[in-house]
Scaffold this active site. Structure first.
Site, PDB file in Angstrom:
ATOM      1  N   ARG A  72       6.682  -1.684  -3.091  1.00  0.00           N
ATOM      2  CA  ARG A  72       7.358   0.000  -2.939  1.00  0.00           C
ATOM      3  C   ARG A  72       7.532   0.276  -1.732  1.00  0.00           C
ATOM      4  O   ARG A  72       8.243   0.962  -1.141  1.00  0.00           O
ATOM      5  CB  ARG A  72       5.601   0.806  -3.665  1.00  0.00           C
ATOM      6  N   GLU A  96     -15.360   6.966   6.230  1.00  0.00           N
ATOM      7  CA  GLU A  96     -14.790   7.403   5.268  1.00  0.00           C
ATOM      8  C   GLU A  96     -15.534   7.663   3.467  1.00  0.00           C
ATOM      9  O   GLU A  96     -15.679   8.770   2.722  1.00  0.00           O
ATOM     10  CB  GLU A  96     -13.698   6.247   4.639  1.00  0.00           C
ATOM     11  N   TRP A 126      -6.765   7.345   7.977  1.00  0.00           N
ATOM     12  CA  TRP A 126      -6.002   7.562   6.445  1.00  0.00           C
ATOM     13  C   TRP A 126      -4.681   8.517   7.235  1.00  0.00           C
ATOM     14  O   TRP A 126      -3.796   8.724   6.468  1.00  0.00           O
ATOM     15  CB  TRP A 126      -6.449   9.365   5.567  1.00  0.00           C
ATOM     16  N   TYR A 156      -9.332  10.523  -4.528  1.00  0.00           N
ATOM     17  CA  TYR A 156     -10.337  10.425  -3.834  1.00  0.00           C
ATOM     18  C   TYR A 156     -11.163  10.955  -4.107  1.00  0.00           C
ATOM     19  O   TYR A 156     -11.882  11.482  -5.876  1.00  0.00           O
ATOM     20  CB  TYR A 156     -10.914   9.266  -3.082  1.00  0.00           C
ATOM     21  N   ARG A 210     -24.372   1.432 -20.605  1.00  0.00           N
ATOM     22  CA  ARG A 210     -23.095   0.870 -20.179  1.00  0.00           C
ATOM     23  C   ARG A 210     -21.990   1.672 -19.818  1.00  0.00           C
ATOM     24  O   ARG A 210     -20.352   1.559 -19.072  1.00  0.00           O
ATOM     25  CB  ARG A 210     -22.076   0.162 -21.270  1.00  0.00           C
ATOM     26  N   ARG A 211     -22.567   3.000 -19.435  1.00  0.00           N
ATOM     27  CA  ARG A 211     -21.338   4.240 -18.714  1.00  0.00           C
ATOM     28  C   ARG A 211     -21.482   4.741 -17.456  1.00  0.00           C
ATOM     29  O   ARG A 211     -21.506   5.886 -17.304  1.00  0.00           O
ATOM     30  CB  ARG A 211     -21.404   5.359 -19.756  1.00  0.00           C
ATOM     31  N   CYS A 236      -6.277   2.816  -4.971  1.00  0.00           N
ATOM     32  CA  CYS A 236      -6.774   1.628  -5.234  1.00  0.00           C
ATOM     33  C   CYS A 236      -7.644   1.214  -5.793  1.00  0.00           C
ATOM     34  O   CYS A 236      -7.471   0.431  -6.761  1.00  0.00           O
ATOM     35  CB  CYS A 236      -5.960   1.509  -3.796  1.00  0.00           C
ATOM     36  N   ARG A 249      -7.340  -2.113  -8.741  1.00  0.00           N
ATOM     37  CA  ARG A 249      -5.968  -2.148  -8.541  1.00  0.00           C
ATOM     38  C   ARG A 249      -4.650  -2.712  -7.780  1.00  0.00           C
ATOM     39  O   ARG A 249      -3.885  -4.290  -8.527  1.00  0.00           O
ATOM     40  CB  ARG A 249      -5.310  -0.781  -9.757  1.00  0.00           C
ATOM     41  N   CYS A 260      -4.787  -4.212  -3.598  1.00  0.00           N
ATOM     42  CA  CYS A 260      -6.017  -4.149  -2.487  1.00  0.00           C
ATOM     43  C   CYS A 260      -4.948  -5.001  -2.037  1.00  0.00           C
ATOM     44  O   CYS A 260      -4.617  -5.996  -1.917  1.00  0.00           O
ATOM     45  CB  CYS A 260      -6.515  -5.906  -3.232  1.00  0.00           C
ATOM     46  N   ASP A 261      -5.046  -5.059  -0.567  1.00  0.00           N
ATOM     47  CA  ASP A 261      -4.424  -5.113   1.146  1.00  0.00           C
ATOM     48  C   ASP A 261      -5.845  -5.949   1.647  1.00  0.00           C
ATOM     49  O   ASP A 261      -6.150  -6.189   2.126  1.00  0.00           O
ATOM     50  CB  ASP A 261      -3.619  -4.078   1.708  1.00  0.00           C
ATOM     51  N   ASN A 308     -13.234  -2.090   1.435  1.00  0.00           N
ATOM     52  CA  ASN A 308     -13.228  -1.925   0.765  1.00  0.00           C
ATOM     53  C   ASN A 308     -14.621  -2.152   0.437  1.00  0.00           C
ATOM     54  O   ASN A 308     -15.518  -1.835  -0.826  1.00  0.00           O
ATOM     55  CB  ASN A 308     -12.550  -2.092  -0.731  1.00  0.00           C
ATOM     56  N   HIS A 347      -3.016  -8.924  -2.362  1.00  0.00           N
ATOM     57  CA  HIS A 347      -2.180  -9.163  -1.786  1.00  0.00           C
ATOM     58  C   HIS A 347      -1.992  -9.587  -0.470  1.00  0.00           C
ATOM     59  O   HIS A 347      -2.982  -8.826  -0.147  1.00  0.00           O
ATOM     60  CB  HIS A 347      -0.458  -7.730  -2.461  1.00  0.00           C
ATOM     61  N   TYR A 392       0.739  -8.744   2.753  1.00  0.00           N
ATOM     62  CA  TYR A 392       2.054  -8.382   3.617  1.00  0.00           C
ATOM     63  C   TYR A 392       2.763  -9.338   3.887  1.00  0.00           C
ATOM     64  O   TYR A 392       2.033 -10.064   4.864  1.00  0.00           O
ATOM     65  CB  TYR A 392       2.127  -7.058   4.792  1.00  0.00           C
ATOM     66  N   ALA A 400       1.813  -1.071   5.931  1.00  0.00           N
ATOM     67  CA  ALA A 400       2.639  -0.745   5.115  1.00  0.00           C
ATOM     68  C   ALA A 400       2.059   1.072   4.316  1.00  0.00           C
ATOM     69  O   ALA A 400       1.246   0.586   3.414  1.00  0.00           O
ATOM     70  CB  ALA A 400       3.055  -1.648   3.724  1.00  0.00           C
TER      71      ALA A 400
END
Length: 310
Positions: A25, A63, A85, A128, A172-173, A192, A212, A214-215, A223, A253, A255, A309
């Site tokens: 992206r 954060e 941010w 978030y 489990r919730r 993310c 979903r 992750c840099d 994180n 991933h 960069y 990025a």
């Protein structure tokens, strides 16, 4: 014994050498794999801070407190010297006003000194914290069949989570998520680290994060500390001991312009065993302050800078 950080370095090496090169992206390009799992113990106050470079854990803790407050404007972060941010609203400001020359320092100065400017340009949309503590709730309009309106007070997933851990530990919730499909378009950056789940085993609380996207170079260090921190906070609030945390990466991933970061970090050897201490037990999960956290025995190697990025 193998140092806890080695699994992260192994994943970084695998992604850098075996990952599929993709156009992303941002236009920067990445090397990426789908699906990765890392596990870290929180026993005896252990915390998975990276030691092959300095992680500014207080910024990550601030954060997390900002998320729990439900705030979506960067102004409270900038007031505390947290800049992680700022790139996104600054990019929007430059694109929409054409003022491409405005520096980050000057942008943040206006965020602090001009409330109206901060309200217009500092807000990130329903990111978030908004979803965590104020997920939209709708109620039927009396006398109007099929017509609903948004309630003034949304759904507080975090409060429900604390209650669930205390009252139904076998559930489990025990989870919360920020992936609200209807509101993604209004977010400066879709979540993310999107879903957190918790598991009570005896007197121990374990935490899992599904991320979903992750840099691995810049995002992961924050994180994983955030996951450790909120698991510790929840355990304290629910009279449990911290167990382990599990990190699941979807698109993991690096960069392409992070070669210096990757190669420098992979040349280093992890060492040490930092500890995270909670110095006070507040009345609720929402009442922690930065002064309540202390990291001890943390002697990382030098920080490594790399471009963000956007």
């Amino acid at each position: 014994m193998t140092h806890y950080e080695q699994q992260y370095l192994d994943l970084m090496r695998h992604v850098w050498t075996q990952g599929h090169e993709r156009v992303d992206r941002t236009g920067v390009g990445t090397r990426s794999v789908l699906g990765a799992t890392l596990r870290f113990s929180l026993a005896d106050d252990a915390v998975p801070l990276l030691t092959t470079k300095r992680v500014f854990w207080k910024a990550a803790a601030r954060e997390m407190l900002w998320f729990l407050s439900g705030e979506t404007n960067i102004r409270p972060l900038v007031e505390q010297g947290v800049h992680i941010w700022t790139d996104w609203p600054l990019d929007r400001y430059r694109r929409e006003t054409g003022d491409a020359a405005l520096s980050m320092d000057n942008f943040e100065a206006r965020i602090l000194s001009e409330p109206g400017f901060a309200e217009t340009w500092g807000d990130l949309g329903p990111v978030y914290g908004r979803q965590w503590v104020n997920w939209p709730r709708y109620e039927a309009v009396e006398g109007q069949d099929g017509l609903f309106r948004r309630s003034a007070q949304g759904h507080n997933q975090i409060a429900d989570l604390v209650r669930g851990i205390r009252e139904t530990p076998g559930s489990r919730r025990l989870l919360f998520t920020a992936w609200n499909v209807d509101e993604l378009a209004g977010m400066a950056l879709p979540p993310c680290h999107m879903t957190y789940q918790f598991h009570v085993a005896g007197n121990r609380l374990n935490g899992l994060l599904f991320q979903r996207s992750c840099d691995l170079g810049l995002g992961f260090p924050f994180n994983i500390f955030g996951l450790a921190l909120i698991t510790r906070m929840l355990a304290q609030q629910c009279d449990l001991e911290p167990g382990e945390i599990v990190w699941n990466g979807g698109d993991a991933h690096l960069y392409l312009n992070h070669a210096d970061l990757v190669e420098t970090q992979l040349s280093r050897t992890p060492h040490g065993a930092p500890r995270l201490r909670l110095l006070r037990r507040p009345d609720s999960i929402f009442d922690y302050r930065i002064e309540d956290f202390a990291v001890e025995d943390y002697a990382p190697q030098a920080s490594i800078s790399a471009p963000v990025a956007v």
